[in-house]
Write a protein that holds these residues in place. Structure first.
Motif, short mmCIF file in Angstrom:
data_model
loop_
_atom_site.label_atom_id
_atom_site.label_comp_id
_atom_site.label_asym_id
_atom_site.label_seq_id
_atom_site.Cartn_x
_atom_site.Cartn_y
_atom_site.Cartn_z
N ASP A 104 0.81 -1.09 0.13
CA ASP A 104 -0.04 0.04 0.12
C ASP A 104 0.95 1.16 -0.01
O ASP A 104 1.84 1.25 0.90
N VAL A 105 0.52 2.11 -0.86
CA VAL A 105 1.39 3.45 -0.82
C VAL A 105 0.26 4.50 -0.68
O VAL A 105 -0.56 4.58 -1.37
N LEU A 106 0.71 5.39 0.28
CA LEU A 106 0.01 6.67 0.49
C LEU A 106 0.84 7.76 -0.70
O LEU A 106 1.94 8.20 -0.66
N LEU A 107 -0.01 8.02 -1.56
CA LEU A 107 0.31 8.87 -2.73
C LEU A 107 0.50 10.57 -2.12
O LEU A 107 -0.72 11.07 -1.75
N GLU A 108 1.47 11.20 -2.29
CA GLU A 108 1.54 12.57 -1.43
C GLU A 108 1.87 13.65 -2.38
O GLU A 108 1.06 14.83 -1.95
N LYS A 109 2.58 13.56 -3.44
CA LYS A 109 2.72 14.58 -4.04
C LYS A 109 3.34 14.44 -5.43
O LYS A 109 3.81 13.12 -5.83
N PRO A 110 3.25 15.28 -6.30
CA PRO A 110 3.70 15.03 -7.75
C PRO A 110 5.12 14.78 -7.79
O PRO A 110 6.00 15.25 -6.98
N GLY A 111 5.81 13.86 -8.69
CA GLY A 111 7.24 13.58 -8.70
C GLY A 111 7.86 14.54 -9.80
O GLY A 111 7.18 15.45 -10.34
N LYS A 112 9.04 14.21 -10.02
CA LYS A 112 9.82 15.08 -10.85
C LYS A 112 9.56 14.96 -12.38
O LYS A 112 9.53 15.47 -13.09
N LEU A 113 9.03 13.68 -12.72
CA LEU A 113 8.67 13.37 -14.25
C LEU A 113 7.33 13.72 -14.32
O LEU A 113 6.48 13.73 -13.30
N VAL A 144 4.63 10.95 -6.15
CA VAL A 144 5.44 10.18 -4.91
C VAL A 144 4.93 9.85 -3.96
O VAL A 144 4.08 10.64 -3.47
N GLY A 145 5.16 8.64 -3.28
CA GLY A 145 4.17 8.38 -2.26
C GLY A 145 5.25 7.72 -1.12
O GLY A 145 6.20 7.42 -1.36
N ARG A 146 4.70 6.97 -0.26
CA ARG A 146 5.37 6.22 0.93
C ARG A 146 4.87 4.96 1.00
O ARG A 146 3.50 4.93 1.17
N SER A 147 5.84 3.77 1.15
CA SER A 147 5.30 2.59 1.60
C SER A 147 5.07 2.34 3.04
O SER A 147 5.21 3.46 3.74
N PRO A 148 4.46 1.59 3.57
CA PRO A 148 4.10 1.43 4.96
C PRO A 148 5.66 1.42 5.73
O PRO A 148 5.54 1.73 6.99
N TYR A 149 6.66 1.10 4.95
CA TYR A 149 8.06 1.17 5.72
C TYR A 149 8.71 2.33 5.48
O TYR A 149 10.01 2.46 5.53
N LEU A 150 8.07 3.45 4.96
CA LEU A 150 8.40 4.93 4.99
C LEU A 150 9.46 5.04 3.67
O LEU A 150 10.00 6.05 3.65
N GLN A 151 9.56 4.02 2.84
CA GLN A 151 10.49 4.16 1.61
C GLN A 151 9.67 5.23 0.82
O GLN A 151 8.34 4.89 0.77
N THR A 152 10.41 5.80 0.01
CA THR A 152 9.66 6.77 -1.13
C THR A 152 9.49 5.81 -2.27
O THR A 152 10.28 5.06 -2.64
N VAL A 153 8.29 5.99 -2.88
CA VAL A 153 7.86 5.22 -3.82
C VAL A 153 7.34 6.03 -4.94
O VAL A 153 6.57 6.80 -4.88
N HIS A 154 8.14 5.97 -6.36
CA HIS A 154 7.74 6.50 -7.56
C HIS A 154 6.68 5.88 -8.11
O HIS A 154 7.07 4.56 -8.49
N SER A 203 -4.61 9.38 -1.93
CA SER A 203 -5.18 7.80 -1.75
C SER A 203 -4.26 7.04 -1.27
O SER A 203 -2.94 7.33 -1.30
N VAL A 204 -4.62 5.90 -0.63
CA VAL A 204 -3.50 4.93 -0.26
C VAL A 204 -4.05 3.76 -1.21
O VAL A 204 -5.27 3.31 -1.37
N LEU A 205 -3.18 3.27 -2.33
CA LEU A 205 -3.49 2.50 -3.16
C LEU A 205 -2.22 1.20 -3.44
O LEU A 205 -1.06 1.61 -3.16
N LEU A 227 11.97 3.25 -3.94
CA LEU A 227 11.30 2.23 -4.82
C LEU A 227 10.75 2.63 -6.02
O LEU A 227 10.20 3.92 -5.94
N PHE A 228 10.49 1.97 -6.89
CA PHE A 228 9.76 2.19 -8.11
C PHE A 228 8.75 1.25 -8.40
O PHE A 228 8.89 0.03 -8.06
N GLY A 229 7.44 1.58 -8.78
CA GLY A 229 6.18 0.51 -8.81
C GLY A 229 5.27 1.17 -9.84
O GLY A 229 5.30 2.26 -10.48
N ARG A 230 4.33 0.24 -10.05
CA ARG A 230 3.25 0.67 -11.06
C ARG A 230 1.78 0.36 -10.12
O ARG A 230 2.02 -0.59 -9.33
#
Ligand code: SAM
Ligand code: SF4
Length: 461
Positions: free
Chosen positions: A395-404, A409-419, A429-431, A443-446
């Motif tokens: 689950d990722v909490l989507l926080e703000k626009p990324g550079k691209l 950019v969001g955060r995983s439950p483990y506080l890693q940044t996810v693009h 949203s948490v998706l 981390l990078f994901g889809r």
């Protein structure tokens, strides 16, 4: 209302200072101050300082030097710029700051910043002030609440101080002297602050305190509540999808807090639990009041409550008397726990703390070598932790626009940044996101298909 003026607040050090900096700006807003991200066009520059290690203090003095030049330039333009030094260094050094840096107009301690509007008015009238006495009143009762706009600007993830100060007196640490004795805020006051944040769109709240799991604030029933009880209360606030807390002490990890990790979906499966050393000899000299075994037992109890918990920690190397054998105990503990990440520091003697007088102090070169070895091991563990997530859905909490373009950019439950590529409308949203690739901290994901399969560590949003 006076004429609009601009305040620039620069934070050094920990998350508690970030929170305090925001509250300083909130408290100055009714006095006509708007926040500016630039120091050069500010009427008031506040440096909210840290005193935890010697380097932190050095940084502040060089920043005062830089701001003094801006102050001189403003004066040439016929504009008056005030410089205030706040936070732990202000608390610890007081008058000494003005002696060393005469351009400073105001020194205000970490428990006194609710008085800023009044102090600034007096400074403007010509006084140079040092206000570091611990006050009788509770600053949280006086501080202005943040305006909705200010909350929105700060993003969907917010800090809330629930506890301040520390009674533990680890022999290396200045916090009990700079922040004072442990004080906890009342449950309903915290709940009201969290409700206000949620109403302005905040989705994640991190409860902060120097020793946050020693929390013992007054509950609605008039009795002291634990951090576990507080978390259950806040999990009911509509709109709050995620809860976190930091920084904890291993001795204060109570049964109900451990139970909360097993029972509350909103409580993220990530615990920052500083241990400092893996050597019992060092833990005793540091006055940590627990052994290596006690620490491992706490980790085991937490894992028994929730198997997918990730742990992070703080380490100090080169504490007085630390031998190579003690250091190896620390390296071994790292592997035994399998930390997801950790912060590590070389010991910095702080004037007035017992460890500063302890012998033998470890030579700088030896501490630096140990730090390098420790950090190599931490990086290895962190990479392994991240690599283990590839191909999994979190689950990722989507926080703000990324550079691209098109990236969030969001955060995983483990506080890693996810693009992840996703539309802006999904911010907040948490998706579920399937992790495809990793960097050291990123981390990078889809976005995962909604298959109905629960994501790892569901956030309960
Ligand atoms: N309360 C927390 C705890 O129980 O560990 C930590 C508070 S402190 C702000 C954050 C970290 O700074 C500590 O965990 C410790 O690793 C580090 N630290 C504190 N004093 C230090 C010192 N004198 N030298 C080096 N590191 C220090
Ligand atoms: Fe410092 Fe943390 Fe020890 Fe308190 S428990 S004295 S804040 S290191």
């Amino acid at each position: 209302m006076s004429r609009p003026r601009k305040v620039h607040v620069k934070s050094f050090g920990c998350q508690m200072n970030v929170y305090d900096s925001n509250r300083m700006a909130d408290t100055l807003a009714p006095a006509g101050f708007t926040e500016t991200a630039r120091a050069d066009d500010a009427d008031l520059v506040i440096l909210n300082t840290c005193h935890i290690r010697e380097k932190a203090g050095d940084k502040v003095y060089s920043e005062i030097g830089r701001i003094r030049m801006l102050k001189d330039a403003a004066e040439l333009q016929g504009r008056r710029m005030l410089i205030a030094v706040a936070g732990c260094m202000a608390q610890a050094e007081g008058e000494e700051i003005i002696r060393r840096a005469g351009a400073v107009d105001l020194v205000v301690g970490s428990q006194n910043y609710h008085r800023l509007p009044d102090l600034i008015a007096r400074v403007q009238a010509g006084e140079q002030i040092v206000d570091t006495e611990f006050p009788v009143e509770d600053k949280f009762d006086v501080l202005a609440a943040p305006a909705r706009d200010a909350i929105v600007k700060r993003g969907i993830s917010a800090f809330v101080t629930v506890q301040e100060g520390c009674d533990k007196f680890c022999t290396f640490c200045v916090v009990p002297y700079t922040r004072g004795a442990e004080v906890s805020r009342a449950v309903e006051k915290i709940a009201a602050e969290v409700k206000r944040l949620a109403a302005a769109g905040v989705r994640e709240v991190t409860l902060i305190g120097q020793n946050v799991n020693a929390y013992h604030g007054q509950g609605p029933d008039g009795r002291p509540w634990t951090l576990g009880q507080l978390l259950y209360r806040l999990a009911d606030v509509p709109g709050i999808a995620r809860l976190r807390y930091t920084t904890s002490h291993p001795r204060d990890m109570s049964d109900d807090l451990i139970a909360a990790h097993g029972e509350l979906p909103a409580l993220m499966p990530y615990v920052h639990l500083p241990v400092q050393s893996g050597s019992d000899r060092m833990l005793a000299a540091m006055n940590r009041r627990h052994t290596r075994k006690d620490y491992l037992d706490v980790i085991a109890r937490l894992r028994a409550g929730r198997a997918d918990l990730a742990f992070t920690s703080d380490f100090i190397v080169g504490f007085p008397g630390e031998t190579e054998a003690d250091f190896r105990d620390t390296l071994a503990l790292l592997d035994e726990v399998g930390f997801a990440c950790a912060y590590s520091f070389t010991y910095s003697p702080r004037p007035g703390t017992p460890a500063a007088e302890m012998e033998p102090q470890v030579p700088q070169a030896e501490s630096a070598d140990r730090l390098q070895r420790l950090q190599a091991e931490i990086t290895r563990l962190q990479r392994a932790f991240n690599a283990n997530l590839v191909g999994r859905t979190v689950d990722v909490l989507l926080e703000k626009p990324g550079k691209l373009p098109g990236q969030l950019v969001g955060r995983s439950p483990y506080l890693q940044t996810v693009h992840v590529m996703a539309p802006v409308a999904l911010i907040g949203s948490v998706l579920p996101v399937t992790i495809t690739n990793i960097g050291t901290n990123t981390l990078f994901g889809r976005l995962a298909e909604h298959t109905g399969t629960p994501a790892l560590a569901t956030a309960g949003a």
